[in-house]
Design a protein around this motif. Structure first.
Motif, PDB file in Angstrom:
ATOM      1  N   GLU A 210       7.423   1.798  -0.489  1.00  0.00           N
ATOM      2  CA  GLU A 210       6.343   2.766  -0.700  1.00  0.00           C
ATOM      3  C   GLU A 210       6.878   4.150  -1.049  1.00  0.00           C
ATOM      4  OE1 GLU A 210       3.468   2.627   2.455  1.00  0.00           O
ATOM      5  OE2 GLU A 210       2.696   0.679   1.764  1.00  0.00           O
ATOM      6  N   ARG A 211       8.114   4.426  -0.646  1.00  0.00           N
ATOM      7  CA  ARG A 211       8.721   5.697  -1.030  1.00  0.00           C
ATOM      8  C   ARG A 211       8.869   5.773  -2.555  1.00  0.00           C
ATOM      9  NH1 ARG A 211      13.310   6.057   2.429  1.00  0.00           N
ATOM     10  NH2 ARG A 211      11.791   6.820   3.956  1.00  0.00           N
ATOM     11  N   LEU A 212       9.152   4.630  -3.196  1.00  0.00           N
ATOM     12  CA  LEU A 212       9.255   4.603  -4.651  1.00  0.00           C
ATOM     13  C   LEU A 212       7.919   4.986  -5.282  1.00  0.00           C
ATOM     14  CD1 LEU A 212      10.805   3.799  -7.302  1.00  0.00           C
ATOM     15  CD2 LEU A 212       9.758   1.546  -7.019  1.00  0.00           C
ATOM     16  N   LEU A 213       6.816   4.414  -4.773  1.00  0.00           N
ATOM     17  CA  LEU A 213       5.508   4.725  -5.340  1.00  0.00           C
ATOM     18  C   LEU A 213       5.148   6.187  -5.120  1.00  0.00           C
ATOM     19  CD1 LEU A 213       5.377   1.498  -4.985  1.00  0.00           C
ATOM     20  CD2 LEU A 213       2.915   1.851  -5.150  1.00  0.00           C
ATOM     21  N   ARG A 214       5.520   6.716  -3.967  1.00  0.00           N
ATOM     22  CA  ARG A 214       5.257   8.133  -3.691  1.00  0.00           C
ATOM     23  C   ARG A 214       6.059   9.006  -4.659  1.00  0.00           C
ATOM     24  NH1 ARG A 214       6.125   7.652   1.125  1.00  0.00           N
ATOM     25  NH2 ARG A 214       4.021   7.520   1.960  1.00  0.00           N
ATOM     26  N   THR A 215       7.303   8.624  -4.916  1.00  0.00           N
ATOM     27  CA  THR A 215       8.164   9.372  -5.835  1.00  0.00           C
ATOM     28  C   THR A 215       7.589   9.371  -7.247  1.00  0.00           C
ATOM     29  OG1 THR A 215      10.141   8.836  -4.531  1.00  0.00           O
ATOM     30  CG2 THR A 215      10.490   9.514  -6.807  1.00  0.00           C
ATOM     31  N   TRP A 216       6.952   8.261  -7.635  1.00  0.00           N
ATOM     32  CA  TRP A 216       6.366   8.150  -8.970  1.00  0.00           C
ATOM     33  C   TRP A 216       5.001   8.826  -9.049  1.00  0.00           C
ATOM     34  CZ3 TRP A 216       7.656   5.658 -13.717  1.00  0.00           C
ATOM     35  CH2 TRP A 216       8.982   5.201 -13.776  1.00  0.00           C
ATOM     36  N   GLY A 217       4.543   9.414  -7.951  1.00  0.00           N
ATOM     37  CA  GLY A 217       3.318  10.207  -7.984  1.00  0.00           C
ATOM     38  C   GLY A 217       2.035   9.462  -7.703  1.00  0.00           C
ATOM     39  N   PHE A 218       2.129   8.200  -7.246  1.00  0.00           N
ATOM     40  CA  PHE A 218       0.912   7.478  -6.893  1.00  0.00           C
ATOM     41  C   PHE A 218       0.315   8.080  -5.615  1.00  0.00           C
ATOM     42  CE2 PHE A 218       3.152   4.421  -9.534  1.00  0.00           C
ATOM     43  CZ  PHE A 218       2.123   3.943 -10.341  1.00  0.00           C
ATOM     44  N   GLU A 219      -1.013   8.094  -5.535  1.00  0.00           N
ATOM     45  CA  GLU A 219      -1.690   8.726  -4.408  1.00  0.00           C
ATOM     46  C   GLU A 219      -2.287   7.715  -3.439  1.00  0.00           C
ATOM     47  OE1 GLU A 219      -4.477  11.599  -5.785  1.00  0.00           O
ATOM     48  OE2 GLU A 219      -2.965  12.807  -6.820  1.00  0.00           O
TER      49      GLU A 219
END
Length: 290
Positions: free
Chosen positions: A199-208
């Motif tokens: 989930e850190r990857l998705l957060r890094t890619w800007g997903f909310e």
């Protein structure tokens, strides 16, 4: 009743107490309770966050930031849900076991600080949202829920957060990491760790709005319906596949239904039946073109 009236009544209610300790997650609900309590009681209001394996590091950092934003005293305590076999077993009452332990730690800290009231962020919309075993723990432990007591719906809580100028007013709900593991699969530190890293990857890619569901080695990525196009970007697809494979997932999928609460363990008419946690599509006959 207007939001202003509800806020006034809740403040007056809290001001009549010697002190309160708020179970503080940094989400919009507990943040509004913390803002109300701080306004009503000043130094006699304490926000308390329980750090454990199910709390992402980014969420813990958020609690510190939001507490500073409010100006409330912030305490961090530690415990481990994984020490409780009933929690690890991950049955339908997992949230009950977790909330019981977490709130028990809140009461322990409140006693040490000489505070008699423990509050949480349960709001008036929560009891009607399906299977919520955690609310049973709130009732059994006699936790005070000012948002529920003064009939704040979830939209009204966000309005109240706007009133206080809180940065989390529009923050999506973020359940603990164990909610990504289907009922019946043990909650383990290794599963929690790879979910957090994914989930850190998705957060890094800007997903909310997102979840990475861990179906025993198969990662099912969910994002908000308005973010699906971005999740199909070839660069993200490649990064997700490579990153999630490196951290231990055997297969990586994107759920085209988008993010849905509770989708990891959907309720059925026969919850005791031994059904697989993920449908085996290879056992289904689908029509094919000749």
């Amino acid at each position: 009743m207007s939001i202003a009236d509800k806020l006034s009544n809740a403040r007056e209610d809290l001001a009549g107490r010697d002190g309160v300790l708020i179970a503080f997650s940094g989400g919009v609900d507990s943040s509004v309770v913390a803002a109300l309590a701080h306004e009503a009681l000043g130094e006699n209001a304490v926000a308390c966050t329980a750090k454990s394996e199910t709390l992402p590091a980014e969420e813990l950092a958020d609690t510190k930031r939001v507490a500073d934003e409010i100006g409330i005293r912030h305490e961090i305590v530690e415990f481990s849900e994984l020490e409780n076999p009933a929690f690890v077993e991950n049955d339908d009452d997992r949230c009950y076991h977790c909330r019981t332990m977490r709130l028990g730690k809140m009461y322990e800290t409140a006693r040490e600080l000489g505070i008699g009231t423990v509050c949480d962020g349960t709001n008036a919309s929560d009891p009607g949202e399906g299977h919520r075993p955690g609310l049973r723990a709130v009732e059994e432990l006699d936790v005070y829920s000012p948002l529920l007591a003064h009939d704040f719906s979830k939209p009204e809580v966000r309005d109240a957060a706007d009133h206080y100028g809180l940065s989390v007013a529009d923050k999506p709900s973020m359940a603990c990491l164990s909610s990504r593991i289907p009922t019946g699969l043990d909650v383990t530190e290794s599963r929690l760790t790879r979910i957090e890293k994914a989930e850190r990857l998705l957060r890094t890619w800007g997903f909310e709005q997102f979840r990475v569901r861990d179906h025993d080695g198969l990662a099912r990525i969910e994002v908000g319906s308005d973010e699906l196009d971005r999740a199909l970007d070839p660069d993200f697809v490649r990064a997700a596949r490579e990153h999630l494979s490196e951290i231990g997932f055997e297969h990586v999928t994107l759920d085209l239904h988008g993010y849905e609460t509770g989708s990891v363990s959907p309720e059925t008419e026969h919850p005791d039946d031994s059904e697989p946690v993920v449908e085996n599509v290879f056992d289904t006959d689908y029509p094919t073109a000749e």
